[in-house]
Enzyme design. Structure first.
Site, PDB file in Angstrom:
ATOM      1  N   LYS A   1      -5.779   5.060  -5.126  1.00 24.62           N
ATOM      2  CA  LYS A   1      -6.434   4.781  -3.871  1.00 24.62           C
ATOM      3  C   LYS A   1      -7.739   4.030  -4.090  1.00 24.62           C
ATOM      4  O   LYS A   1      -8.323   3.475  -3.185  1.00 24.62           O
ATOM      5  CB  LYS A   1      -6.769   6.110  -3.166  1.00 24.62           C
ATOM      6  CG  LYS A   1      -5.602   7.022  -2.900  1.00 24.62           C
ATOM      7  CD  LYS A   1      -6.120   8.362  -2.350  1.00 24.62           C
ATOM      8  CE  LYS A   1      -4.973   9.345  -2.311  1.00 24.62           C
ATOM      9  NZ  LYS A   1      -5.490  10.718  -2.033  1.00 24.62           N
TER      10      LYS A   1
ATOM     11  N   ARG B   1     -15.431   9.023  -2.706  1.00 19.58           N
ATOM     12  CA  ARG B   1     -14.886   7.672  -2.463  1.00 19.58           C
ATOM     13  C   ARG B   1     -15.635   6.954  -1.359  1.00 19.58           C
ATOM     14  O   ARG B   1     -15.755   5.734  -1.372  1.00 19.58           O
ATOM     15  CB  ARG B   1     -13.419   7.762  -2.026  1.00 19.58           C
ATOM     16  CG  ARG B   1     -12.441   8.073  -3.120  1.00 19.58           C
ATOM     17  CD  ARG B   1     -11.031   7.797  -2.609  1.00 19.58           C
ATOM     18  NE  ARG B   1     -10.019   8.570  -3.303  1.00 19.58           N
ATOM     19  CZ  ARG B   1      -9.537   8.275  -4.515  1.00 19.58           C
ATOM     20  NH1 ARG B   1      -9.974   7.223  -5.163  1.00 19.58           N
ATOM     21  NH2 ARG B   1      -8.620   9.035  -5.074  1.00 19.58           N
TER      22      ARG B   1
ATOM     23  N   ASP C   1     -10.921   0.943 -17.635  1.00 17.09           N
ATOM     24  CA  ASP C   1     -11.595   1.838 -18.570  1.00 17.09           C
ATOM     25  C   ASP C   1     -10.944   1.623 -19.945  1.00 17.09           C
ATOM     26  O   ASP C   1     -11.261   0.659 -20.642  1.00 17.09           O
ATOM     27  CB  ASP C   1     -11.427   3.257 -18.017  1.00 17.09           C
ATOM     28  CG  ASP C   1     -12.194   4.321 -18.777  1.00 17.09           C
ATOM     29  OD1 ASP C   1     -13.184   3.996 -19.416  1.00 17.09           O
ATOM     30  OD2 ASP C   1     -11.787   5.500 -18.729  1.00 17.09           O
TER      31      ASP C   1
ATOM     32  N   GLU D   1      -7.887  -3.829  -9.050  1.00 18.26           N
ATOM     33  CA  GLU D   1      -8.157  -2.493  -9.614  1.00 18.26           C
ATOM     34  C   GLU D   1      -9.576  -2.040  -9.269  1.00 18.26           C
ATOM     35  O   GLU D   1     -10.457  -2.866  -9.034  1.00 18.26           O
ATOM     36  CB  GLU D   1      -8.028  -2.538 -11.143  1.00 18.26           C
ATOM     37  CG  GLU D   1      -6.816  -1.803 -11.704  1.00 18.26           C
ATOM     38  CD  GLU D   1      -6.823  -0.292 -11.507  1.00 18.26           C
ATOM     39  OE1 GLU D   1      -7.494   0.230 -10.603  1.00 18.26           O
ATOM     40  OE2 GLU D   1      -6.124   0.381 -12.281  1.00 18.26           O
TER      41      GLU D   1
HETATM   42  P1  IMP Z   1      -7.678   3.395 -17.832  1.00 18.32           P
HETATM   43  O1  IMP Z   1      -6.199   3.504 -17.914  1.00 18.32           O
HETATM   44  O2  IMP Z   1      -8.361   4.243 -18.864  1.00 18.32           O
HETATM   45  O3  IMP Z   1      -8.194   1.972 -17.827  1.00 18.32           O
HETATM   46  O4  IMP Z   1      -8.101   4.101 -16.482  1.00 18.32           O
HETATM   47  C1  IMP Z   1      -8.193   3.474 -15.284  1.00 18.32           C
HETATM   48  C2  IMP Z   1      -8.311   4.518 -14.187  1.00 18.32           C
HETATM   49  O5  IMP Z   1      -9.092   5.660 -14.586  1.00 18.32           O
HETATM   50  C3  IMP Z   1      -9.038   3.911 -13.026  1.00 18.32           C
HETATM   51  O6  IMP Z   1      -8.159   3.249 -12.151  1.00 18.32           O
HETATM   52  C4  IMP Z   1      -9.708   5.131 -12.390  1.00 18.32           C
HETATM   53  O7  IMP Z   1      -8.815   5.755 -11.497  1.00 18.32           O
HETATM   54  C5  IMP Z   1      -9.959   6.077 -13.548  1.00 18.32           C
HETATM   55  N1  IMP Z   1     -11.356   5.997 -14.030  1.00 18.32           N
HETATM   56  C6  IMP Z   1     -11.769   5.560 -15.237  1.00 18.32           C
HETATM   57  N2  IMP Z   1     -13.106   5.629 -15.335  1.00 18.32           N
HETATM   58  C7  IMP Z   1     -13.555   6.109 -14.149  1.00 18.32           C
HETATM   59  C8  IMP Z   1     -14.892   6.403 -13.629  1.00 18.32           C
HETATM   60  O8  IMP Z   1     -15.940   6.218 -14.276  1.00 18.32           O
HETATM   61  N3  IMP Z   1     -14.928   6.886 -12.360  1.00 18.32           N
HETATM   62  C9  IMP Z   1     -13.812   7.088 -11.604  1.00 18.32           C
HETATM   63  N4  IMP Z   1     -12.567   6.835 -12.050  1.00 18.32           N
HETATM   64  C10 IMP Z   1     -12.444   6.354 -13.325  1.00 18.32           C
END
Ligand code: IMP
Length: 180
Positions: A42, A164, A102, A98
Site C-alpha cells: 500500500k 501512513r 531497501d 515503489e
Molecule cells: P526490500 O525488499 O528490502 O527492498 O524492502 C522493500 C519494502 O520494505 C518496502 O516496500 C517497504 O514496504 C519496506 N521497508 C523497508 N524499509 C522501510 C522503512 O524504513 N520504513 C517503512 N517500510 C520499509
C-alpha cells in the site's frame, strides 16, 4: 503521531516540490509515449497519486499487492504476489512505482515476474532509496530522496500499518521500532 518521530526528514512542501521535479523528468523521457504506472500496495499509493497528477504524458495505473512470508521481516525479500495486476502489460511502457527500495529483494522478485510478461519497457521509480542497505543491484531510474539506514515512516510508509497518513517523512523513534 508527530511525537513518535525522532526527526522530520522531508516536509510536505519539500516532498511536493521534489515529486514535481521527478514528474517533469519522467514526462520528458516518455514524451510521445503512454505510460503504465504499476504501484506496489500500500506504501506507494500516496506517491503514485501525487506523481501521476504532475505528469504531462498520458498514463494508465494499476496495482500490485505484495505479501511477506516473513512476519517481522526476518527474511527480507521472501514475498509473494497477493493481488495481481488487472491490466495486461504486454508491449506497454511500464514504470514500477515503489515507496522505498531497501535491500532490493522485493523489487528483484517483482521485476523478474513483470519482465516475463514482455512489456515494451520496464523501469523503476521509487519515492525513497536506502542505498546503504542494498543486497542486490536494482536499476532504479528515478528516485525522489535518499534516506539513511533508519526506519522511516509517513507519506505512505508504515510501521505496523500506522503512520501512513503523516504528510511528511520522518525517522521513527527507535523505542517504537526495535529491530531493523
Ligand atoms: P526490500 O525488499 O528490502 O527492498 O524492502 C522493500 C519494502 O520494505 C518496502 O516496500 C517497504 O514496504 C519496506 N521497508 C523497508 N524499509 C522501510 C522503512 O524504513 N520504513 C517503512 N517500510 C520499509
Amino acid at each position: 503521531m508527530h511525537d513518535d518521530l525522532e526527526k522530520i526528514l522531508f516536509t510536505h512542501e519539500q516532498i511536493h516540490q521534489r515529486i514535481a521535479e521527478v514528474a517533469a523528468a519522467i514526462s520528458r523521457d516518455y514524451e510521445g509515449r503512454e505510460l503504465m504506472l504499476v504501484a506496489v500496495l500500500k506504501g506507494a499509493v500516496f506517491f503514485l497519486t501525487h506523481l501521476a497528477e504532475a505528469l504531462t504524458v498520458p498514463a494508465q495505473i494499476d496495482f500490485l499487492g505484495i505479501a511477506s512470508f516473513s512476519p517481522g521481516r526476518v527474511l527480507p525479500g521472501v514475498v509473494r504476489i497477493s493481488k495481481d495486476l488487472d491490466l495486461d502489460i504486454l508491449d506497454k511502457e511500464v514504470l514500477v512505482i515503489e515507496d522505498i527500495v531497501d535491500t532490493g529483494l522485493t523489487l528483484r522478485y517483482l521485476l523478474n515476474i513483470l519482465s516475463g510478461r514482455q512489456p515494451r519497457s520496464l523501469a523503476v521509480c521509487t519515492f525513497l532509496d536506502k542505498p546503504t542497505r542494498r543486497l542486490v543491484e536494482i536499476p532504479v531510474r528515478y528516485s525522489c530522496f535518499e534516506v539513511p539506514d533508519r526506519f522511516v515512516v509517513g507519506f505512505g510508509l508504515d510501521y505496523n500499518q500506522q503512520y501512513r497518513t503523516l504528510p511528511c517523512v520522518g525517522i521513527l523513534r527507535s523505542h517504537i521500532y526495535q529491530g531493523k
